[in-house]
Design an enzyme around this catalytic site. Structure first.
Site, PDB file in Angstrom:
ATOM      1  N   ASP A  79      37.283  37.915  39.699  1.00 15.95           N
ATOM      2  CA  ASP A  79      37.876  38.641  40.640  1.00 15.95           C
ATOM      3  C   ASP A  79      37.868  37.816  42.019  1.00 15.95           C
ATOM      4  O   ASP A  79      37.903  36.451  42.000  1.00 15.95           O
ATOM      5  CB  ASP A  79      37.069  39.844  41.138  1.00 15.95           C
ATOM      6  N   SER A  83      42.964  48.429  38.819  1.00 20.57           N
ATOM      7  CA  SER A  83      41.737  47.432  39.085  1.00 20.57           C
ATOM      8  C   SER A  83      40.670  48.163  39.392  1.00 20.57           C
ATOM      9  O   SER A  83      39.407  47.647  39.322  1.00 20.57           O
ATOM     10  CB  SER A  83      42.258  46.720  40.248  1.00 20.57           C
ATOM     11  N   HIS A 101      39.348  42.966  47.230  1.00 18.79           N
ATOM     12  CA  HIS A 101      39.369  43.413  46.099  1.00 18.79           C
ATOM     13  C   HIS A 101      38.024  43.384  45.288  1.00 18.79           C
ATOM     14  O   HIS A 101      37.736  44.261  44.778  1.00 18.79           O
ATOM     15  CB  HIS A 101      40.527  42.605  45.292  1.00 18.79           C
TER      16      HIS A 101
END
Ligand SMILES: *[C@@H]1O[C@H](CO)[C@@H](O)[C@H](O)[C@H]1NC(C)=O
Ligand SMILES: *[C@@H]1O[C@H](CO)[C@@H](O)[C@H](O)[C@H]1NC(C)=O
Ligand SMILES: *[C@@H]1O[C@H](CO)[C@@H](O)[C@H](O)[C@H]1NC(C)=O
Ligand SMILES: *[C@@H]1O[C@H](CO)[C@@H](O)[C@H](O)[C@H]1NC(C)=O
Ligand SMILES: *[C@@H]1O[C@H](CO)[C@@H](O)[C@H](O)[C@H]1NC(C)=O
Ligand SMILES: *[C@@H]1O[C@H](CO)[C@@H](O)[C@H](O)[C@H]1NC(C)=O
Ligand SMILES: *[C@@H]1O[C@H](CO)[C@@H](O)[C@H](O)[C@H]1NC(C)=O
Ligand SMILES: *[C@@H]1O[C@H](CO)[C@@H](O)[C@H](O)[C@H]1NC(C)=O
Ligand SMILES: *[C@@H]1O[C@H](CO)[C@@H](O)[C@H](O)[C@H]1NC(C)=O
Ligand SMILES: *[C@@H]1O[C@H](CO)[C@@H](O)[C@H](O)[C@H]1NC(C)=O
Length: 878
Positions: A151, A517, A204
Site C-alpha cells: 500500500d 480499498s 490510504h
C-alpha cells in the site's frame, strides 16, 4: 547497426544462435492508447518451463546492451526482469531475445478511493459481519497469523497502530519502502528514493492498516492481534494522485511473499485481465498457499466487466464494497412552525468557509426565477441574511451557491436528488458556507420550512449519529464482474463505504474513506481470524468457507436478490465461517459454456424442450467427525443484468430483469435442478451433487443477459433441531460465452466507416482517402477482447499493414463514457507494418478495404476461427 550487433552479443552470452535475431513484435503487449505507460520501461517476462539460463544471466546480458538497464529481477512469483531502455531500443528488440515470453510496457497505477461525505462510527459494523462475535465470544484476534499489506505505507507511530516499528511485541514486524516520497508520475522521470521505513504520507495505507490492526479506543480493527508487514509501493500525492508502477508493485508483492505472510492484502488495482504481470504473480501466490485478497475496483458506475487486476487473478479473493450502517457527523438543527428537525450535514467542503452557525439564523427554501427549487436561474426575492435550502440537479453546486450568494444568502444547504449524501465541491468564487444533506427526509424539511418563518443553527461542536440511509447496501462505486473469462467477481463483499479508521497524525489522525480499498483489509482481517481458529485450512477451503457463509444481498427497493456479479456471495460473515461444520466447493459456479438441446436425466425438466443448460458438480463435505448431516438443496434467483437498454443503447448502470416469480414469465428466469434434492452425508464424509442450471430461454439472446442466483443448502446434523444454511452463487451468460460476439450486432449500425467527424459515410465505394481526408473505422466492443486489430487489405486480399491505432491488446468492453462509447482506428494513406506502430509505410494509390478482427472470449490468439471479423466495402486511397 551498432545496436543490433550489441543485441547479438547479448544473445551470444546466452548461447543463442544469432540466426534467430529478429524483431519479435508478437511478443510485445500493446495496451489500449489511454492506458498510462512509463516511457522506455518494460517488464520482460521469461519463459517459465526451462529455468536456465537463470534470471540473473538474462539480467547480465540485458545490462550489457548499451542503453539498457535492469532495475529488478523477479524469481519467485513471476519470472522476469524490469528493464528500462533508451529511446533507440524498442520493446520488439527486447522481445527478440530467445527465452523471452512477453514484453509488457510498465503501466502507472493510481489509487482510487475517496473521502466519505461524513464521519462514520466504526464498531457497529462488526456486528453485521460476525466480527464482534469472533472477537468477543470466540476470543480471537488474529494472533499468530501474518498479514502483508502492499500500500502507501503506514503511520506506525499512530497510538492506535502500536506506535512502534519492528520492536518486540510490535504489530509491525515486516515491511519496507520501495518507492519513497518523490515519485511524481506526471514528471518525465519520476524519482524512486525509498526511505528506511514505509512511513505513509498519503493516508490510504494508514487507513487500511487501522481496518485490520486498529487497537482502539477509536478504531477497532478486525484482527488487532495479527502480525503485520507494510510494503510501501505508492508515493506521496502529487496533484491529488498517488502513483506507482507495475514493477514497483511486483517488488512489494515479492517481498511480502518472501517474508512468509499467510495473507497478502492488496487494496489496489487497474486493468482487468488475469494474465497481466500483477495478476499472474497473485495467481502464483495462491498456488503457493498464500491467501490473496484484492479490491474488486471502484468503477461500478461504468457497469459490467469493471472488476480490476489483481482481483481477477485465479484464486484471488476479490472483494466488493457495502456501505456502512451508521453515520456520525456534524448536524444542523431546524426549527419550523411544524417541527424541530436534526439533519446530518456533509463534512464541511471548505476549510475556509465551514458551515457553522452557533445561533439560530433564518432559513428559507426559495423559488428561483424559473419557478423551481433548483436555484440555477437566480432569484427575484432577496435572500439577505438567510440560509437557502436548494435542490441538487441541472446546474453545478458552484452555480447554485453563486446565485444564492448574489441574492444575499449567508449559507447554502443543497439536498441530494438521489439517495444518500455527497460532498459538494465548490469553486473559489463562493465565499459563503455550502453543505449537502441527503435526499431522504429533505422533502419533509422543505415542506416544513415553507409553512412559515424558520431558523437553523449548526454549532461547531454539535454532532449526531444516525443509521445511514444506504447502510448494508452495495456501494454504488463497487465494480461489477464478470472477469473477461466470465468468472464471478467479486467473490464476496464487506463494509467499504464510509469507513472511519486511522489516518496519519499529520493529516488529522482519523478519517472516513470509501472504496473497495476499505472492504479489502476488512476481508483480510476475517481471513486472519478464520486462520487463527482453523489453522489447517488451505486457500481453497478458506475461499469456500467465506463464500459459503456469506449473506446474499437484496435490493432494498424490490427485495430481489442482487446479482453475484455485483456482490459475489454477499456480505462476509466470519463467525459463521469459523463455526461452519460443512463446506461446499467450488465456492461459486461460473457458467461459461452451455449445451443447447433437451435436458437428459432430469425427468422434471423434460417438458422444457430445447434450452441452454450446463451441468456442474459440487462437493459437499460434512466436516463434523461425529455426526451425520442431512442436506436439502434449494435455490433462489437473482435479478438478471444486461448492458443494453430495450432500445439497444449501451447503458452504464446495468439494466435489471427482475427475479420476481410473480411479475415475470418463468422462462425469463434461470432454473436450477438436482437429481436428488435431499441427501444424507455421513460424519466426516463428502458427497458430490450434480447441479443442472437452465438458462432463461425467454430472455433475448441479442440483449446479452447475465443470469444468476444462489444455491441454498439447508443443513441439519443428526439429533439436532436447528438447521443452518450455506450458499453457492452461480451466474452465467445467456448464450454460449465462447462463441459470443465481441463486436456489437450489425443492426446497431456498427462497425462503420465514418469521416473524421464520426459521420457515417453513405457510399463507401465513393470514399477517397488521402493525407488531407482521413476517415475512421468505428466499432464497439460488447465484451472485453484480448486482441483487436484493424488492417488495410488490397483487392488481391493482401494485408498491407495495421491502421494507425489499429492494434491493441487487453481491451475492456466499450464503456458508456460521455456520449461516444466507441473504439476506432484511423484510415489514411499511411499504415504500419508492425503492431507497435513504429514502422510506417505510405500506401500506394488504389482500392482497399478495412479488415477488423476481435478475439472472442476464451479464444486462442493463434486460431483465426476464434476471431470475430468484419470487412468494410472497398474505397480508394489517393
Ligand atoms: C490477542 O489475543 C491474545 C490471546 O489469544 C492476547 O494474548 C493478545 O494480547 C491479544 N492481542 C491484542 C492486540 O489484543
Ligand atoms: C470528523 O472527525 C474529525 C476527527 O474527529 C473531526 O475533526 C471532524 O470535525 C469530524 N467531522 C464531522 C463532520 O463530524
Ligand atoms: C420544538 O422544540 C421546542 C423546544 O424544545 C418545543 O417547545 C417545541 O414544542 C418543539 N416544536 C415542535 C413542533 O415539536
Ligand atoms: C426550468 O424549469 C424546468 C421545469 O419547470 C426544468 O425542466 C428546467 O431544467 C429548469 N431550468 C433551469 C435552468 O433550472
Ligand atoms: C446504527 O445503525 C443500526 C442499523 O441501522 C441502528 O440500529 C443503530 O441504532 C444505529 N446506531 C446509531 C447510534 O444510530
Ligand atoms: C470457461 O470454460 C473454459 C473451457 O471449459 C475453461 O477453460 C475456463 O476456465 C472457464 N472459465 C471459468 C471462469 O470457469
Ligand atoms: C459429475 O460427476 C459425475 C459422477 O458423479 C460424472 O459422471 C460427471 O462427468 C461429472 N460432471 C462434470 C461436469 O464434472
Ligand atoms: C436459504 O434458506 C434459508 C432457510 O433454510 C433461508 O432463510 C434463506 O433466506 C435462504 N437464502 C437464500 C439465498 O435463498
Ligand atoms: C467428487 O468429485 C471430485 C472431483 O470433481 C472427486 O475428486 C471426488 O473424488 C468426488 N467425491 C466423491 C465422494 O465422489
Ligand atoms: C494537403 O495537406 C498538405 C499539408 O498538410 C498541404 O501541403 C497540401 O496542399 C494539402 N493538399 C490539398 C489538396 O489540400
Amino acid at each position: 547497426m551498432i545496436l543490433v550487433s550489441r543485441i547479438v552479443f547479448a544473445m551470444a552470452c546466452l548461447g543463442v544462435a544469432s540466426a534467430q535475431l529478429k524483431v519479435a513484435d508478437d511478443k510485445v503487449v500493446k495496451y489500449p492508447s489511454y492506458v498510462p505507460v512509463k516511457r522506455g520501461a518494460f517488464i520482460v517476462e521469461l519463459e517459465s518451463g526451462n529455468t536456465s539460463p537463470s534470471t540473473a544471466a538474462y539480467a547480465a546480458s540485458f545490462n550489457s546492451i548499451n542503453n539498457v538497464r535492469v532495475s529488478s529481477q523477479f524469481n519467485s512469483l513471476f519470472r522476469g526482469l524490469a528493464v528500462s531502455t533508451g529511446n533507440n531500443i524498442s520493446a520488439a528488440q527486447l522481445a527478440s531475445v530467445q527465452g523471452v515470453k512477453r514484453v509488457w510496457p510498465v503501466r502507472y497505477h493510481t489509487l482510487p478511493y475517496r473521502m466519505s461525505a461524513t464521519n462514520i462510527t466504526y464498531p457497529y459494523l462488526h456486528t453485521q459481519t460476525g466480527v464482534s462475535r469472533a472477537l468477543q465470544e470466540l476470543q480471537l484476534n488474529g494472533t499468530g497469523v501474518k498479514v502483508g499489506i502492499v500500500d502507501t505505507g503506514v503511520d506506525y507511530t499512530h497510538p492506535e497502530l502500536g506506535n512502534c516499528w519492528k520492536t518486540a511485541g510490535c504489530p509491525w514486524q515486516y515491511g519496507a519502502d520501495f518507492i519513497g516520497d518523490k515519485f511524481d508520475w506526471s514528471a518525465p522521470n519520476p524519482i524512486v528514493s525509498p526511505n528506511p521505513t514505509p512511513m505513509d504520507c498519503d493516508g490510504h495505507g494508514t487507513h487500511v492498516s487501522g481496518i485490520l490492526s486498529g487497537q482502539g479506543p477509536t478504531v477497532y480493527g478486525v484482527a488487532p492481534g495479527a502480525t503485520y508487514g507494510m510494503y510501501r509501493v505508492f508515493s506521496c500525492p502529487f496533484n491529488g494522485s498517488v502513483a506507482s508502477t507495475d514493477d514497483i508493485i511486483l517488488r512489494g508483492i515479492e517481498a511480502a511473499y518472501q517474508d512468509g505472510h499467510d495473507i497478502i492484502s492488496l487494496s489496489l488495482g487497474g486493468g482487468s485481465w488475469p494474465e497481466d504481470p500483477i495478476s499472474a504473480a497473485c495467481s502464483q501466490l495462491v498456488k503457493k498457499g498464500v491467501v490473496v485478497v484484492a479490491a474488486n475496483g471502484n468503477e461500478g458506475s461504468n457497469g459490467l466487466y469493471t472488476a480490476g487486476t489483481p482481483a481477477v487473478g485465479h484464486g484471488v479473493i476479490a472483494v466488493g464494497s457495502i456501505d456502512n450502517w451508521n453515520i456520525t457527523g456534524a448536524v444542523a438543527e431546524f426549527t419550523t412552525p411544524q417541527s424541530n428537525l436534526t439533519v446530518l450535514l456533509s463534512s464541511p467542503g471548505s476549510d475556509k468557509y465551514p458551515f457553522i452557525f452557533e445561533t439560530d439564523v433564518p432559513v428559507v427554501a426559495p423559488t428561483d426565477k424559473n419557478g423551481t427549487a433548483l436555484g440555477c436561474t437566480g432569484y427575484d426575492a432577496s435572500l439577505v441574511g438567510k440560509v437557502a435550502v436548494i435542490q441538487r440537479g441541472v446546474c453545478s453546486f458552484t452555480q447554485k451557491a453563486t446565485a444564492a450568494q448574489s441574492a444575499g444568502a449567508i449559507g447554502v444547504i443543497i439536498y441530494n436528488n438521489v439517495p444518500g449524501i455527497v460532498n459538494p465541491s465548490i469553486g473559489v468564487s463562493v465565499t459563503i458556507p455550502v453543505v449537502a444533506i441527503a435526499q431522504e427526509g429533505a422533502q419533509t424539511l422543505v415542506a416544513d420550512i415553507s409553512k412559515g418563518p424558520s431558523t437553523v443553527k449548526a454549532p461547531s461542536k454539535l454532532t449526531g449519529t444516525f443509521p445511514a440511509f444506504t447502510g448494508g447496501k452495495m456501494s454504488p462505486f463497487s465494480s461489477f464482474g464478470p472477469s473477461p473469462e466470465l468468472a464471478i467477481e467479486p467473490l464476496l463483499s464487506a463494509p467499504g463505504g464510509n469507513i472511519w479508521s486511522t489516518y496519519p497524525q499529520k493529516l488529522g489522525s482519523y478519517a472516513s474513506l470509501s472504496g473497495t480499498s476499505m472492504a479489502t483489509p476488512y476481508v483480510s482481517g476475517t481471513v486472519a481470524l478464520l486462520k487463527q481458529a482453523r489453522p489447517q485450512l488451505g486457500v481453497k477451503e478458506i475461499r469456500s468457507l467465506l463464500a459459503n457463509s456469506a449473506k446474499p444481498l437484496q435490493d432494498a427497493a424490490t427485495g430481489q436478490m442482487i446479482h453475484p456479479y455485483w456482490s459475489g456471495a454477499g456480505l462476509v460473515n466470519v463467525y459463521d465461517a469459523i463455526k461452519s461444520r460443512a463446506m461446499i466447493s467450488p465456492p461459486e459456479l461460473s457458467i461459461n459454456e452451455t449445451t443447447w438441446g433437451p435436458v437428459p436425466g432430469f425427468d422434471q425438466l423434460q417438458s422444457l424442450g430445447s434450452v441452454r443448460w450446463a451441468q456442474r458438480n459440487v462437493t459437499i463435505a460434512n466436516t463434523d467427525s461425529s455426526k451425520g448431516m442431512d442436506v436439502w438443496l434449494d435455490s433462489s434467483v437473482a435479478d438478471s443484468l444486461s448492458m443494453y437498454l430495450a432500445n439497444g443503447e449501451i447503458s452504464d448502470v446495468p439494466r435489471i430483469w427482475p427475479a420476481s416469480q410473480a411479475s415475470v414469465s418463468s422462462d425469463t428466469l434461470p432454473l436450477v435442478a438436482v437429481a436428488d434434492s435431499h441427501l444424507h452425508v455421513a460424519a466426516g464424509q463428502s458427497k458430490n451433487i450434480t447441479v443442472l442450471v437452465v438458462a432463461p430461454s425467454g430472455l433475448k439472446e441479442s440483449e446479452k443477459w447475465f443470469y444468476g442466483g444462489y444455491l441454498n443448502f439447508t443443513l441439519k446434523w443428526d439429533q439436532e433441531l436447528v438447521t443452518s444454511s450455506l450458499i453457492v452463487p452461480y451466474a452465467g451468460y445467456n448464450g454460449d460465452f465462447r462463441t459470443a460476439d465481441v463486436l456489437s450486432t450489425p443492426d446497431s449500425g456498427l462497425p462503420a466507416l465514418t469521416d473524421s467527424n464520426q459521420v457515417a459515410i453513405a457510399d463507401v465505394s465513393k470514399l477517397v482517402v488521402s493525407a488531407n481526408n482521413t476517415a475512421l473505422i468505428l466499432y464497439r466492443l460488447d465484451v472485453p477482447s484480448r486482441i483487436v486489430s484493424a488492417t488495410l487489405v488490397d483487392t488481391s486480399n493482401n494485408t498491407i499493414g495495421y491502421l494507425p491505432y489499429g492494434y491493441y491488446e487487453y481491451n475492456p468492453r466499450n464503456l458508456p463514457y460521455g456520449d461516444n462509447p466507441l473504439s476506432g482506428a484511423t484510415i489514411s494513406n499511411v499504415v504500419f507494418t508492425d503492431k507497435e506502430a513504429a514502422h510506417p509505410i505510405k500506401v500506394t494509390a488504389g482500392k482497399y478495404h478495412v479488415h477488423l478482427a476481435a478475439l472472442r472470449p476464451l479464444g486462442d490468439a493463434n486460431n483465426s476461427k476464434d476471431y470475430q471479423t468484419w470487412d468494410s466495402d472497398q474505397f480508394s486511397i489517393a
